[in-house]
Write a protein that holds these residues in place. Structure first.
Motif, mmCIF file in Angstrom:
data_model
loop_
_atom_site.group_PDB
_atom_site.id
_atom_site.type_symbol
_atom_site.label_atom_id
_atom_site.label_comp_id
_atom_site.label_asym_id
_atom_site.label_seq_id
_atom_site.Cartn_x
_atom_site.Cartn_y
_atom_site.Cartn_z
ATOM 1 N N LEU A 230 -6.348 -4.089 3.066
ATOM 2 C CA LEU A 230 -5.458 -3.148 3.142
ATOM 3 C C LEU A 230 -3.951 -3.919 2.857
ATOM 4 N N GLY A 231 -4.108 -5.165 2.797
ATOM 5 C CA GLY A 231 -2.871 -6.017 2.702
ATOM 6 C C GLY A 231 -1.872 -5.682 3.706
ATOM 7 N N LEU A 232 -2.490 -5.731 4.868
ATOM 8 C CA LEU A 232 -1.377 -5.464 6.051
ATOM 9 C C LEU A 232 -0.609 -6.624 6.584
ATOM 10 N N PRO A 233 0.631 -6.415 6.910
ATOM 11 C CA PRO A 233 1.581 -7.712 6.986
ATOM 12 C C PRO A 233 1.098 -8.266 8.424
ATOM 13 N N ALA A 234 0.477 -7.603 9.476
ATOM 14 C CA ALA A 234 -0.028 -7.632 10.692
ATOM 15 C C ALA A 234 -1.430 -7.047 11.238
ATOM 16 N N TYR A 235 -1.927 -7.580 11.934
ATOM 17 C CA TYR A 235 -3.194 -6.757 12.581
ATOM 18 C C TYR A 235 -2.731 -5.649 13.172
ATOM 19 N N ASP A 236 -3.271 -4.257 12.548
ATOM 20 C CA ASP A 236 -2.857 -2.792 12.991
ATOM 21 C C ASP A 236 -4.066 -2.016 13.381
ATOM 22 N N ARG A 237 -4.376 -1.776 14.384
ATOM 23 C CA ARG A 237 -5.789 -1.369 14.628
ATOM 24 C C ARG A 237 -5.699 0.031 14.165
ATOM 25 N N ASP A 238 -4.612 0.635 14.339
ATOM 26 C CA ASP A 238 -4.502 2.103 13.846
ATOM 27 C C ASP A 238 -4.578 2.440 12.476
ATOM 28 N N ARG A 239 -4.131 1.481 11.555
ATOM 29 C CA ARG A 239 -4.543 1.493 10.251
ATOM 30 C C ARG A 239 -6.041 1.068 9.707
ATOM 31 N N ILE A 240 -6.538 0.193 10.543
ATOM 32 C CA ILE A 240 -7.755 -0.204 10.385
ATOM 33 C C ILE A 240 -8.865 0.634 10.614
ATOM 34 N N HIS A 241 -8.579 1.574 11.720
ATOM 35 C CA HIS A 241 -9.461 2.439 12.400
ATOM 36 C C HIS A 241 -9.985 3.407 11.559
ATOM 37 N N HIS A 242 -11.351 3.694 10.978
ATOM 38 C CA HIS A 242 -11.468 4.897 10.153
ATOM 39 C C HIS A 242 -10.928 4.563 8.593
ATOM 40 N N ALA A 243 -10.513 3.350 8.447
ATOM 41 C CA ALA A 243 -10.227 3.131 6.740
ATOM 42 C C ALA A 243 -11.474 3.084 5.928
ATOM 43 N N HIS A 244 -11.273 3.234 4.845
ATOM 44 C CA HIS A 244 -12.385 3.345 3.997
ATOM 45 C C HIS A 244 -12.049 2.230 2.885
ATOM 46 N N ILE A 245 -13.160 1.196 2.960
ATOM 47 C CA ILE A 245 -12.835 -0.023 2.120
ATOM 48 C C ILE A 245 -14.078 0.072 0.920
ATOM 49 N N THR A 246 -13.564 -0.241 -0.352
ATOM 50 C CA THR A 246 -14.564 -0.113 -1.274
ATOM 51 C C THR A 246 -15.525 -1.265 -1.247
ATOM 52 N N ALA A 247 -16.616 -1.398 -2.081
ATOM 53 C CA ALA A 247 -17.327 -2.310 -2.352
ATOM 54 C C ALA A 247 -16.661 -3.612 -2.864
ATOM 55 N N GLU A 248 -15.917 -3.138 -4.176
ATOM 56 C CA GLU A 248 -15.224 -3.942 -4.895
ATOM 57 C C GLU A 248 -14.110 -4.796 -4.001
ATOM 58 N N GLU A 249 -13.517 -4.270 -3.143
ATOM 59 C CA GLU A 249 -12.715 -4.663 -2.297
ATOM 60 C C GLU A 249 -13.050 -5.667 -1.332
ATOM 61 N N VAL A 250 -14.194 -5.494 -0.861
ATOM 62 C CA VAL A 250 -15.000 -6.296 0.051
ATOM 63 C C VAL A 250 -15.552 -7.506 -0.570
ATOM 64 N N HIS A 251 -15.912 -7.079 -1.856
ATOM 65 C CA HIS A 251 -16.417 -8.353 -2.641
ATOM 66 C C HIS A 251 -15.230 -9.451 -3.133
ATOM 67 N N GLU A 252 -13.957 -8.994 -3.372
ATOM 68 C CA GLU A 252 -12.956 -9.741 -3.716
ATOM 69 C C GLU A 252 -12.359 -10.396 -2.463
ATOM 70 N N VAL A 253 -12.395 -9.778 -1.575
ATOM 71 C CA VAL A 253 -11.821 -10.567 -0.338
ATOM 72 C C VAL A 253 -12.653 -11.725 0.337
ATOM 73 N N THR A 254 -14.075 -11.196 0.214
ATOM 74 C CA THR A 254 -15.371 -12.301 0.441
ATOM 75 C C THR A 254 -15.040 -13.610 -0.669
#
Length: 314
Positions: A230-254
């Motif tokens: 998500l490119g967050l500038p700091a850890y943000d539980r509210d932004r992360i909770h129930h976020a939908h992250i695509t397989a392509e995004e997971v693969h690139e981060v990994t």
């Protein structure tokens, strides 16, 4: 009813104090400390004295918070590292002395059930059976990537099938990457990948993954990957909770995490210092699950086994 839930995992110890008056959970206090209780357990089969003392120190602070908030019931659950340790009774005795209640060293199956409850109670009101058809559809495959183990749980409103496999991010990092360079060598990563694939072979024998419509990912590895994606500038539980992250995004981060040095990973804004050395393996577990079982996205949940423990004593 005000309750306190303590989850003692392989990598972290966490506290949730919550009010559960009827069918809703209202968070009063949520804390997490990375104590690395499972350090060396895969190799020695024992909890080290240093790791136990780090954990006890965090727990004493939690006991003060529980008393301050006036929780009426407390449940303490210990998972993979404690299950695996030959000297777990010494640890259990220490935890009992701190909290005044018997800590429960739960089985992998019970850990899976608690994780499923914690993750899905907040999704059920979003499901097509109610007034929000845009919500994530069940059945859900809940994947809880821990330090010592990963739980796979399939179900709609209740857990129907579950399996716990020993492919946690701490366990595999210590097993294969301890002396593998920085960033780790291709050969070391192949060894990690082989262990993950072998564990997923076992999952397919027990859990009907193909029935799942929605993948729900839990715990620090998943939420950290989400924060990076998500490119967050700091850890943000509210932004992360129930976020939908695509397989392509997971693969690139990994891919990025596994080619970074320790210092580069430590510089990522959402990265907790205690996850820097194990996040690459945690991300690889998630990436492999999504590729192997053809999930196009993962719904990330900040609610997990800790919330399930709280629900269980309300």
């Amino acid at each position: 009813m005000r309750v306190a839930a303590v989850d003692c995992g392989t990598n972290s110890v966490r506290l949730l104090v919550a009010d559960i008056p009827h069918d809703t959970l209202t968070e009063v206090e949520r804390r997490m400390e990375i104590v690395r209780l499972g350090q060396g357990v895969d190799e020695t089969g024992r909890l080290s004295a240093e790791a136990a003392q780090r954990t006890f120190a965090a727990m004493r602070g939690y006991r003060e918070l529980i008393d301050r908030h006036g929780a009426k019931r407390t449940r303490v659950v210990a998972t993979s590292a404690t299950r695996d340790a030959a000297n777990r009774q010494e640890f259990v005795d220490g935890v009992r002395e701190i909290f005044g209640v018997e800590p429960e060293v739960v089985s992998g199956d019970e850990e899976a059930e608690l994780s499923f409850t914690g993750a899905t109670r907040g999704l059920l009101h979003l499901s097509p059976e109610t007034e929000h058809p845009e919500g994530p559809m069940g059945p859900y495959l809940v994947v809880d990537i821990g330090g010592g183990s990963t739980e796979f749980v399939l179900g709609s409103r209740h857990a129907e099938q579950a399996l716990s496999v020993d492919i946690g991010c701490v366990r595999l990092t210590e097993r294969h990457l301890r002396d593998a360079g920085d960033p780790p060598s291709a050969a070391a990563l192949e060894a990690v990948a082989a262990d993950i694939e072998a564990a997923l072979d076992k999952v397919t024998e027990t859990v009907a993954v193909e029935r799942a419509h929605t993948l729900v990912g839990l715990a620090g590895s998943v939420t950290t990957v989400a924060g990076i994606a998500l490119g967050l500038p700091a850890y943000d539980r509210d932004r992360i909770h129930h976020a939908h992250i695509t397989a392509e995004e997971v693969h690139e981060v990994t891919r990025r995490l596994l080619t970074m040095t320790h210092g580069e990973r430590a510089g990522i804004p959402v990265m907790h210092p205690g996850r820097v050395d194990v996040i690459g393996v945690g991300a690889l577990i998630l990436d492999t699950v999504m590729r192997r079982f053809a999930f196009s996205q993962v719904v990330v949940s900040e609610h997990d086994i800790l919330d399930g423990i709280a629900w269980s004593i309300a």
